[in-house]
Design a protein around this motif. Structure first.
Motif, PDB file in Angstrom:
ATOM      1  N   PRO A  43       0.851  -1.206   0.000  1.00  0.00           N
ATOM      2  CA  PRO A  43       0.000   0.000   0.000  1.00  0.00           C
ATOM      3  C   PRO A  43       0.883   1.252   0.000  1.00  0.00           C
ATOM      4  CG  PRO A  43       0.131  -0.897   2.218  1.00  0.00           C
ATOM      5  CD  PRO A  43       0.918  -1.845   1.339  1.00  0.00           C
ATOM      6  N   GLY A  44       1.630   1.431  -1.078  1.00  0.00           N
ATOM      7  CA  GLY A  44       2.646   2.474  -1.102  1.00  0.00           C
ATOM      8  C   GLY A  44       2.242   3.773  -1.775  1.00  0.00           C
ATOM      9  N   THR A  45       1.008   3.859  -2.291  1.00  0.00           N
ATOM     10  CA  THR A  45       0.565   5.077  -2.957  1.00  0.00           C
ATOM     11  C   THR A  45      -0.524   5.762  -2.133  1.00  0.00           C
ATOM     12  OG1 THR A  45      -1.119   3.937  -4.266  1.00  0.00           O
ATOM     13  CG2 THR A  45       1.100   4.089  -5.211  1.00  0.00           C
ATOM     14  N   SER A  46      -0.847   6.990  -2.509  1.00  0.00           N
ATOM     15  CA  SER A  46      -1.798   7.779  -1.724  1.00  0.00           C
ATOM     16  C   SER A  46      -3.254   7.466  -2.046  1.00  0.00           C
ATOM     17  CB  SER A  46      -1.555   9.269  -1.958  1.00  0.00           C
ATOM     18  OG  SER A  46      -1.875   9.622  -3.304  1.00  0.00           O
ATOM     19  N   ARG A  47      -3.518   6.906  -3.216  1.00  0.00           N
ATOM     20  CA  ARG A  47      -4.880   6.683  -3.710  1.00  0.00           C
ATOM     21  C   ARG A  47      -5.679   7.990  -3.789  1.00  0.00           C
ATOM     22  NH1 ARG A  47      -7.336   1.783  -4.030  1.00  0.00           N
ATOM     23  NH2 ARG A  47      -8.741   3.036  -5.331  1.00  0.00           N
ATOM     24  N   MET A  48      -5.002   9.079  -4.135  1.00  0.00           N
ATOM     25  CA  MET A  48      -5.672  10.376  -4.238  1.00  0.00           C
ATOM     26  C   MET A  48      -6.088  10.716  -5.665  1.00  0.00           C
ATOM     27  SD  MET A  48      -5.898  11.482  -1.165  1.00  0.00           S
ATOM     28  CE  MET A  48      -6.482  13.134  -1.491  1.00  0.00           C
ATOM     29  N   SER A  49      -5.778   9.849  -6.621  1.00  0.00           N
ATOM     30  CA  SER A  49      -6.009  10.200  -8.028  1.00  0.00           C
ATOM     31  C   SER A  49      -7.475  10.457  -8.341  1.00  0.00           C
ATOM     32  CB  SER A  49      -5.441   9.113  -8.939  1.00  0.00           C
ATOM     33  OG  SER A  49      -5.982   7.843  -8.620  1.00  0.00           O
ATOM     34  N   ALA A  50      -8.383   9.663  -7.792  1.00  0.00           N
ATOM     35  CA  ALA A  50      -9.809   9.882  -8.062  1.00  0.00           C
ATOM     36  C   ALA A  50     -10.281  11.189  -7.428  1.00  0.00           C
ATOM     37  CB  ALA A  50     -10.630   8.706  -7.549  1.00  0.00           C
ATOM     38  N   HIS A  51      -9.766  11.490  -6.251  1.00  0.00           N
ATOM     39  CA  HIS A  51     -10.138  12.748  -5.601  1.00  0.00           C
ATOM     40  C   HIS A  51      -9.637  13.946  -6.401  1.00  0.00           C
ATOM     41  CE1 HIS A  51     -11.917  10.949  -2.082  1.00  0.00           C
ATOM     42  NE2 HIS A  51     -10.848  10.204  -1.878  1.00  0.00           N
ATOM     43  N   LEU A  52      -8.450  13.830  -6.974  1.00  0.00           N
ATOM     44  CA  LEU A  52      -7.941  14.901  -7.824  1.00  0.00           C
ATOM     45  C   LEU A  52      -8.756  15.005  -9.115  1.00  0.00           C
ATOM     46  CD1 LEU A  52      -4.118  14.367  -7.311  1.00  0.00           C
ATOM     47  CD2 LEU A  52      -5.402  16.426  -6.698  1.00  0.00           C
ATOM     48  N   GLY A 105     -11.931  16.688  -8.091  1.00  0.00           N
ATOM     49  CA  GLY A 105     -11.748  17.931  -7.350  1.00  0.00           C
ATOM     50  C   GLY A 105     -12.344  17.927  -5.963  1.00  0.00           C
ATOM     51  N   THR A 106     -12.428  16.767  -5.339  1.00  0.00           N
ATOM     52  CA  THR A 106     -12.882  16.732  -3.951  1.00  0.00           C
ATOM     53  C   THR A 106     -11.784  17.233  -3.005  1.00  0.00           C
ATOM     54  OG1 THR A 106     -12.295  14.376  -3.906  1.00  0.00           O
ATOM     55  CG2 THR A 106     -14.607  14.923  -4.256  1.00  0.00           C
ATOM     56  N   ILE A 107     -10.607  17.461  -3.560  1.00  0.00           N
ATOM     57  CA  ILE A 107      -9.520  18.138  -2.872  1.00  0.00           C
ATOM     58  C   ILE A 107      -8.720  18.868  -3.941  1.00  0.00           C
ATOM     59  CG2 ILE A 107      -7.827  16.247  -3.055  1.00  0.00           C
ATOM     60  CD1 ILE A 107      -6.940  16.915  -0.179  1.00  0.00           C
ATOM     61  N   LEU A 146     -11.728   2.954 -15.303  1.00  0.00           N
ATOM     62  CA  LEU A 146     -11.059   3.633 -14.188  1.00  0.00           C
ATOM     63  C   LEU A 146     -11.972   4.637 -13.487  1.00  0.00           C
ATOM     64  CD1 LEU A 146      -7.560   4.382 -15.750  1.00  0.00           C
ATOM     65  CD2 LEU A 146      -7.985   2.904 -13.774  1.00  0.00           C
ATOM     66  N   VAL A 147     -11.985   4.585 -12.159  1.00  0.00           N
ATOM     67  CA  VAL A 147     -12.664   5.617 -11.382  1.00  0.00           C
ATOM     68  C   VAL A 147     -11.932   6.946 -11.560  1.00  0.00           C
ATOM     69  CG1 VAL A 147     -13.262   6.375  -9.046  1.00  0.00           C
ATOM     70  CG2 VAL A 147     -13.592   3.989  -9.698  1.00  0.00           C
ATOM     71  N   ASP A 148     -10.605   6.886 -11.642  1.00  0.00           N
ATOM     72  CA  ASP A 148      -9.805   8.111 -11.753  1.00  0.00           C
ATOM     73  C   ASP A 148      -9.510   8.487 -13.206  1.00  0.00           C
ATOM     74  OD1 ASP A 148      -7.775   6.407 -12.635  1.00  0.00           O
ATOM     75  OD2 ASP A 148      -6.586   6.569 -10.820  1.00  0.00           O
TER      76      ASP A 148
END
Length: 446
Positions: A221-230, A233-235, A355-357
């Motif tokens: 689990p080495g990544t942030s998994r922030m790609s879908a949020h980016l 634009g939820t962040i 892909l979700v992201d």
């Protein structure tokens, strides 16, 4: 007079420059928030991406105490309709730089006539078009772009939130609304602004210190998994960068990935044709396979039935979850274009469906990097060996065994040693032979 805040790829209230602009113009009225569910985007998005969108909209509506107007239709029709209903003085948006978004906004701007469509901020740290060479031409290579990108810098996060404006209750607006989409699809990642902030905080506390060493390991689990949020634009990336300590290697490595996101957005902005065409037109001459056998191989690739464990694990993860680790994305993309000799556009379209992201700029130019036809492209003679890549980045075979249960009991999940289980597919191609064939095809255009 009220103003209209039209949400798109900015489904949050914190660090929202367009919200700040709308509130600033709110001295004599209120702000109505809306989201337009465009049937064209519904049709081009897979069920998981629509689920993430719906979940994010539900969270946003909750954060606004239900004061989010959601309508379905073509924006150039629905936005002017809403403006007329509330007699809005302006429509505020976050600027969109993708080809589709620019065309859509041009149509809305024309339809609004004298009512201004005000673009403030963007989904990026540095907006496309801002970073150019000394002669004002765009960068084609990432490394010099990155250097100037860092020098240019970015603003601090905008101080906005649910309390930033006087919100107009949409129930008072006599207009046709629609339900927020809910496909009933289970996601492996929570959507919405609160989830984004929580996910990022957890990564900063326990993850980023290992990011530089673990980010290429799909078994960890080495990544942030922030790609879908980016993507949605939820962040905002400025919120994220504000938490980075660039004296640490992991933080610097993460910043570089955010720079790549900005770079690919800039490439698409300057060369909009590269969304489906080779950025380097020399590669238009590459020989690809599109016959019936090619179609069968494509279906095997999509289903994770290629007989190559690392490829199959990645493709099954994608099909089952709507996510794939970035290293795995490179491996399966190389396999499609250089082992199967299929058009990169086939793979890019499948990724966008699953892909979700799925982000147009990142996806299309990542694929072209692997195909050799994009900016900063991998040299044509670099052909990933899927077995060697698996051994390097999934050394114990944990990732493979998780997604390819036929190999649970295999002595070696990479199938270098021991017998191939009878339940597992034979390889659909011979990698060594197809590597030679790929080099032949590429050398013909080099």
């Amino acid at each position: 007079m009220p103003t209209l805040l039209w949400f798109r790829r900015d489904l949050r209230l914190r660090d929202h420059p367009a919200l700040a602009a709308a509130a600033q113009n709110d001295a004599a009225g209120e702000v109505l928030t809306c989201f337009v569910l465009d049937p064209r985007l519904e049709a081009s998005s897979g069920p998981r991406r629509l689920q993430f969108l719906g979940d994010s909209l539900r969270q946003l509506s909750s954060d606004l105490d239900g004061r989010l107007l959601v309508v379905r239709g073509r924006p150039e029709q629905r936005i002017p309709e809403i403006v007329t209903k509330i007699d809005a003085s302006a429509v505020h948006i976050t600027e969109d730089f993708a080809p589709f978004g620019r065309r859509r906004d041009d149509k809305v701007r024309a339809a609004l006539d004298s009512v201004p469509l005000v673009a403030t901020g963007s989904p990026y740290l540095v907006s496309p078009g801002r970073i150019t060479k000394d002669d004002d031409t765009p960068y084609k290579v990432f490394t010099p772009y990155f250097s100037r990108w860092r020098d240019a810098g970015w603003r601090d996060p905008a101080r906005t939130g649910a309390e930033s404006a006087h919100w107009l209750d949409p129930s008072a607006v006599k207009i046709r609304t629609c339900e927020i989409p809910d496909r009933g699809v289970e996601l492996d990642l929570k959507a919405g602004e609160a989830a984004a902030l929580s996910q990022w905080s957890a990564f900063i506390d326990d993850g980023i210190s290992r990011y530089e060493t673990d980010r290429n390991r799909p078994d960890l689990p080495g990544t942030s998994r922030m790609s879908a949020h980016l993507k949605f634009g939820t962040i905002h990336p400025r919120t994220m960068v504000a938490d980075l300590n660039l004296r640490r290697k992991g933080d610097s490595a993460y910043l570089r990935e955010l720079a790549f996101r900005d770079f690919y957005a800039a490439v698409l902005h300057h060369w909009p044709h590269s969304v489906w065409w080779n950025w380097n037109s020399d590669f238009d001459a590459i020989q690809t396979d599109t016959d019936a056998q090619a179609e069968r191989r494509f279906e095997a690739w999509k289903a994770g039935r290629t007989g190559y464990p690392m490829v199959d694990a990645a493709m099954r993860q994608l099909r089952q979850t709507g996510f794939m680790h970035n290293r795995a994305r490179m491996i399966v993309a190389s396999f499609l274009v250089k082992d199967l000799h299929l058009p990169w556009q086939w793979g890019a379209a499948w990724f966008l469906e699953q892909l979700v992201d799925g982000d147009m700029a990142n996806n299309q130019h990542g694929w072209q990097w692997c195909a050799g036809s994009g900016t900063d492209a991998a040299p044509y003679f670099r052909v990933f060996n899927p077995t060697t890549q698996g051994e390097k980045f999934d050394p114990a075979g944990d990732y493979i065994r998780r997604w390819v249960p036929e190999l649970d009991a295999a002595t070696d999940a990479h199938l270098r040693k021991g017998d191939r289980p009878a339940s597992y597919h034979e390889p659909i191609v011979d990698h060594a032979a197809e590597r030679t064939e790929a080099l032949r095809r590429y050398s013909n255009i080099s």
